[in-house]
Design a protein around this motif. Sequence first.
Motif, PDB file in Angstrom:
ATOM      1  N   ALA A  31       0.844  -1.191   0.000  1.00 40.62           N
ATOM      2  CA  ALA A  31       0.000   0.000   0.000  1.00 40.62           C
ATOM      3  C   ALA A  31       0.882   1.245   0.000  1.00 40.62           C
ATOM      4  CB  ALA A  31      -0.895  -0.006   1.232  1.00 40.62           C
ATOM      5  N   LEU A  32       0.354   2.337  -0.532  1.00 40.25           N
ATOM      6  CA  LEU A  32       1.083   3.609  -0.568  1.00 40.25           C
ATOM      7  C   LEU A  32       0.592   4.492   0.576  1.00 40.25           C
ATOM      8  CD1 LEU A  32       1.774   2.419  -3.296  1.00 40.25           C
ATOM      9  CD2 LEU A  32       1.119   4.558  -4.384  1.00 40.25           C
ATOM     10  N   THR A  33       1.547   4.983   1.397  1.00 37.83           N
ATOM     11  CA  THR A  33       1.188   5.870   2.502  1.00 37.83           C
ATOM     12  C   THR A  33       2.200   7.004   2.577  1.00 37.83           C
ATOM     13  OG1 THR A  33       0.478   5.885   4.837  1.00 37.83           O
ATOM     14  CG2 THR A  33       2.499   4.679   4.336  1.00 37.83           C
ATOM     15  N   VAL A  34       1.833   8.126   3.198  1.00 36.38           N
ATOM     16  CA  VAL A  34       2.776   9.249   3.318  1.00 36.38           C
ATOM     17  C   VAL A  34       3.829   8.902   4.373  1.00 36.38           C
ATOM     18  CG1 VAL A  34       0.994  10.937   2.697  1.00 36.38           C
ATOM     19  CG2 VAL A  34       1.469  10.482   5.115  1.00 36.38           C
ATOM     20  N   THR A  35       4.937   9.579   4.349  1.00 35.10           N
ATOM     21  CA  THR A  35       5.982   9.366   5.358  1.00 35.10           C
ATOM     22  C   THR A  35       5.400   9.570   6.752  1.00 35.10           C
ATOM     23  OG1 THR A  35       7.774   9.952   3.879  1.00 35.10           O
ATOM     24  CG2 THR A  35       8.185  10.213   6.241  1.00 35.10           C
ATOM     25  N   GLY A  36       5.512   8.537   7.571  1.00 40.95           N
ATOM     26  CA  GLY A  36       4.957   8.586   8.927  1.00 40.95           C
ATOM     27  C   GLY A  36       3.460   8.364   8.988  1.00 40.95           C
ATOM     28  N   GLY A  37       2.848   8.042   7.853  1.00 36.17           N
ATOM     29  CA  GLY A  37       1.391   7.888   7.792  1.00 36.17           C
ATOM     30  C   GLY A  37       0.916   6.535   8.308  1.00 36.17           C
ATOM     31  N   HIS A  38      -0.407   6.333   8.263  1.00 37.99           N
ATOM     32  CA  HIS A  38      -1.017   5.085   8.697  1.00 37.99           C
ATOM     33  C   HIS A  38      -0.374   3.908   7.959  1.00 37.99           C
ATOM     34  CE1 HIS A  38      -3.894   2.075   9.799  1.00 37.99           C
ATOM     35  NE2 HIS A  38      -4.420   1.994   8.600  1.00 37.99           N
ATOM     36  N   GLY A  39       0.091   2.937   8.723  1.00 35.07           N
ATOM     37  CA  GLY A  39       0.693   1.753   8.119  1.00 35.07           C
ATOM     38  C   GLY A  39       2.198   1.857   7.922  1.00 35.07           C
ATOM     39  N   HIS A  40       2.800   3.027   8.292  1.00 34.75           N
ATOM     40  CA  HIS A  40       4.250   3.170   8.079  1.00 34.75           C
ATOM     41  C   HIS A  40       5.027   2.129   8.876  1.00 34.75           C
ATOM     42  CE1 HIS A  40       5.616   4.758  11.980  1.00 34.75           C
ATOM     43  NE2 HIS A  40       4.402   5.263  12.060  1.00 34.75           N
ATOM     44  N   ASN A  41       4.400   1.607   9.942  1.00 31.68           N
ATOM     45  CA  ASN A  41       5.059   0.642  10.838  1.00 31.68           C
ATOM     46  C   ASN A  41       4.882  -0.801  10.372  1.00 31.68           C
ATOM     47  OD1 ASN A  41       2.291   1.008  11.319  1.00 31.68           O
ATOM     48  ND2 ASN A  41       2.436   0.120  13.367  1.00 31.68           N
ATOM     49  N   VAL A  42       4.162  -1.029   9.282  1.00 26.47           N
ATOM     50  CA  VAL A  42       4.007  -2.405   8.796  1.00 26.47           C
ATOM     51  C   VAL A  42       4.706  -2.541   7.448  1.00 26.47           C
ATOM     52  CG1 VAL A  42       1.833  -2.804  10.011  1.00 26.47           C
ATOM     53  CG2 VAL A  42       1.773  -1.928   7.680  1.00 26.47           C
ATOM     54  N   ALA A  43       5.278  -3.717   7.224  1.00 24.42           N
ATOM     55  CA  ALA A  43       6.107  -3.907   6.029  1.00 24.42           C
ATOM     56  C   ALA A  43       5.289  -3.838   4.744  1.00 24.42           C
ATOM     57  CB  ALA A  43       6.823  -5.254   6.125  1.00 24.42           C
ATOM     58  N   PHE A  44       3.966  -4.026   4.849  1.00 23.86           N
ATOM     59  CA  PHE A  44       3.186  -4.076   3.617  1.00 23.86           C
ATOM     60  C   PHE A  44       2.819  -2.701   3.070  1.00 23.86           C
ATOM     61  CE2 PHE A  44      -0.710  -4.545   6.379  1.00 23.86           C
ATOM     62  CZ  PHE A  44      -1.347  -3.382   5.957  1.00 23.86           C
ATOM     63  N   ALA A  45       3.229  -1.628   3.779  1.00 22.98           N
ATOM     64  CA  ALA A  45       3.001  -0.289   3.238  1.00 22.98           C
ATOM     65  C   ALA A  45       4.346   0.353   2.936  1.00 22.98           C
ATOM     66  CB  ALA A  45       2.219   0.560   4.227  1.00 22.98           C
ATOM     67  N   ARG A  46       4.393   1.203   1.923  1.00 20.17           N
ATOM     68  CA  ARG A  46       5.628   1.927   1.598  1.00 20.17           C
ATOM     69  C   ARG A  46       5.350   3.419   1.678  1.00 20.17           C
ATOM     70  NH1 ARG A  46       6.982   0.855  -4.666  1.00 20.17           N
ATOM     71  NH2 ARG A  46       8.287   2.693  -4.351  1.00 20.17           N
ATOM     72  N   GLU A  47       6.329   4.155   2.211  1.00 21.72           N
ATOM     73  CA  GLU A  47       6.165   5.599   2.375  1.00 21.72           C
ATOM     74  C   GLU A  47       6.557   6.296   1.089  1.00 21.72           C
ATOM     75  OE1 GLU A  47       8.662   5.277   5.969  1.00 21.72           O
ATOM     76  OE2 GLU A  47       7.141   6.514   6.955  1.00 21.72           O
ATOM     77  N   VAL A  48       5.721   7.210   0.641  1.00 17.89           N
ATOM     78  CA  VAL A  48       5.979   7.899  -0.614  1.00 17.89           C
ATOM     79  C   VAL A  48       5.344   9.297  -0.535  1.00 17.89           C
ATOM     80  CG1 VAL A  48       3.986   6.707  -1.647  1.00 17.89           C
ATOM     81  CG2 VAL A  48       5.680   7.755  -3.130  1.00 17.89           C
ATOM     82  N   ASP A  49       6.076  10.291  -1.037  1.00 25.97           N
ATOM     83  CA  ASP A  49       5.623  11.684  -0.943  1.00 25.97           C
ATOM     84  C   ASP A  49       5.794  12.401  -2.278  1.00 25.97           C
ATOM     85  OD1 ASP A  49       5.303  11.870   2.108  1.00 25.97           O
ATOM     86  OD2 ASP A  49       7.335  11.101   1.872  1.00 25.97           O
ATOM     87  N   GLY A  50       4.818  13.225  -2.614  1.00 25.98           N
ATOM     88  CA  GLY A  50       4.897  14.021  -3.832  1.00 25.98           C
ATOM     89  C   GLY A  50       4.316  13.263  -5.014  1.00 25.98           C
ATOM     90  N   ALA A  51       3.656  14.003  -5.915  1.00 24.83           N
ATOM     91  CA  ALA A  51       2.932  13.359  -7.017  1.00 24.83           C
ATOM     92  C   ALA A  51       3.850  12.511  -7.900  1.00 24.83           C
ATOM     93  CB  ALA A  51       2.221  14.425  -7.851  1.00 24.83           C
ATOM     94  N   ASP A  52       5.054  13.006  -8.181  1.00 23.80           N
ATOM     95  CA  ASP A  52       5.947  12.239  -9.069  1.00 23.80           C
ATOM     96  C   ASP A  52       6.352  10.910  -8.439  1.00 23.80           C
ATOM     97  OD1 ASP A  52       5.812  14.185 -10.961  1.00 23.80           O
ATOM     98  OD2 ASP A  52       7.822  15.006 -10.608  1.00 23.80           O
ATOM     99  N   ASP A  53       6.661  10.943  -7.138  1.00 28.84           N
ATOM    100  CA  ASP A  53       7.072   9.703  -6.475  1.00 28.84           C
ATOM    101  C   ASP A  53       5.899   8.748  -6.294  1.00 28.84           C
ATOM    102  OD1 ASP A  53       9.665  10.474  -6.495  1.00 28.84           O
ATOM    103  OD2 ASP A  53       9.842  10.859  -4.342  1.00 28.84           O
ATOM    104  N   VAL A  54       4.708   9.307  -6.093  1.00 28.60           N
ATOM    105  CA  VAL A  54       3.519   8.450  -6.021  1.00 28.60           C
ATOM    106  C   VAL A  54       3.337   7.730  -7.354  1.00 28.60           C
ATOM    107  CG1 VAL A  54       0.995   8.481  -5.933  1.00 28.60           C
ATOM    108  CG2 VAL A  54       2.313   9.725  -4.204  1.00 28.60           C
ATOM    109  N   ARG A  55       3.507   8.475  -8.430  1.00 28.60           N
ATOM    110  CA  ARG A  55       3.360   7.875  -9.765  1.00 28.60           C
ATOM    111  C   ARG A  55       4.406   6.759  -9.967  1.00 28.60           C
ATOM    112  NH1 ARG A  55       0.543   9.716 -14.261  1.00 28.60           N
ATOM    113  NH2 ARG A  55       0.061  11.739 -13.368  1.00 28.60           N
ATOM    114  N   ARG A  56       5.624   7.016  -9.536  1.00 25.85           N
ATOM    115  CA  ARG A  56       6.678   6.005  -9.650  1.00 25.85           C
ATOM    116  C   ARG A  56       6.335   4.762  -8.812  1.00 25.85           C
ATOM    117  NH1 ARG A  56      12.209   6.818 -10.336  1.00 25.85           N
ATOM    118  NH2 ARG A  56      11.953   8.994  -9.754  1.00 25.85           N
TER     119      ARG A  56
END
Length: 402
Positions: A138-163
């Motif tokens: 899953a995609l979450t913001v840095t420090g966002g919900h799920g940042h503590n579980v391995a199944f989510a990745r932290e991503v910020d900014g539209a370009d990085d979300v797209r990547r």
Amino acid sequence: MARATYVAGVTVFDGHRLRRRQGVLIEDERIEWVGPHVRAPRESRGARSVDGAGRTLSPGLVDCHVHLNFDGGADFAGEAAGMDVALATIKATANARRHLANGVTTVRDLGGLGTCALAGAIEQGVVPGPRLVAAGRALTVTGGHGHNVAFAREVDGADDVRRAVREEIKAGATAIKVVATGGVLTPGIGATFTAFTPSEIGAAVDEAHKWGRGVAAHAIGGEGVGHAVRAGVDSVEHCVQLTPAVARMMRDQGTFRGPTLCAAFGMLEHPAEVPDYAIEKIRSVIDDAERSQAVSLRAGVRHVCSTDAGTPFNPHGGAPRELARLVSWGMRPLDAMVVGTSSGAELLRVPDIGVIDVGALADLVLYDANPVDDIDALQSPRTVWKGGEVVGGRAPGVRSAG
Ligand SMILES: [Zn+2]
């Protein structure tokens, strides 16, 4: 060619409506014929016969929100802490079977490790399991919900979300999950906190749709729900704070709502076992959840069955319970059956499931009682078929016709 199976004299819920005294002929993995039993085709005579009298046949259930890596124990964050890809994949393989046993023949995993590989293994018949649409991580913001579980990745900014969307799809994801707000099970972040910006969610939706993937947004707070709906996500999961205006937008756009009542009540009914921070947060939003259910039903928002299985006291295979919860919160049983079958199939973009029709895949469940009369009938499936093969249920009820 495998021998055909004929279900005789059964009440059929075809994904949309009920028909009495029907016959359904299954050949190989598909439905070959369906119609009034008195007009059963010649081919039904040599088939294995299943007595459908007094029973109801439904398409297999579709659960649009599960986490196969998790078993549904009390401490979600604790279970996450010890997880690596190998353990996650083993747990997912074991949990997948639990869906079949309960009449759930298709699921969407909205955040998992090893789930894309498992989807392929199930499709190839390596291990048993429901058809699996997997979002990968899953995609979450840095420090966002799920940042503590391995199944989510932290991503910020539209370009990085797209990547990140491209990377998950490259890794095998057939759906995309964005975490638009805070959540109940992550300590240190408010449940209604607005996480991704509109432009970040917009980038995820645009990119995922280009690749033909649907987008599910986790959203609890009203602002995040609004961002997700306006960005054009395909489903809003939890969707706890919902205004009439946003509900009308969902209806007009065809955005599905997955209320995940099993997740809420799994925690609310076990306050002593579930961590305090989670209990406090779920208690703070449960009234909003009930209000929003009424708002969405009044507006005509389309729903799907989303259990969020794997969260505390929410074991896999709970789609029958979720549909019963939806009925207890005001949905008509017939509508709940549509939600649990054809609506989920439409959202997940899996062709030829969710209906009983000629040419559809024979993902079917036979119940002793009619779930439209008593939704709790869903909790004891008699026979479950996936692709024409018996894969679950407490009594196959199949005998040879000679
Ligand atoms: Zn979830």
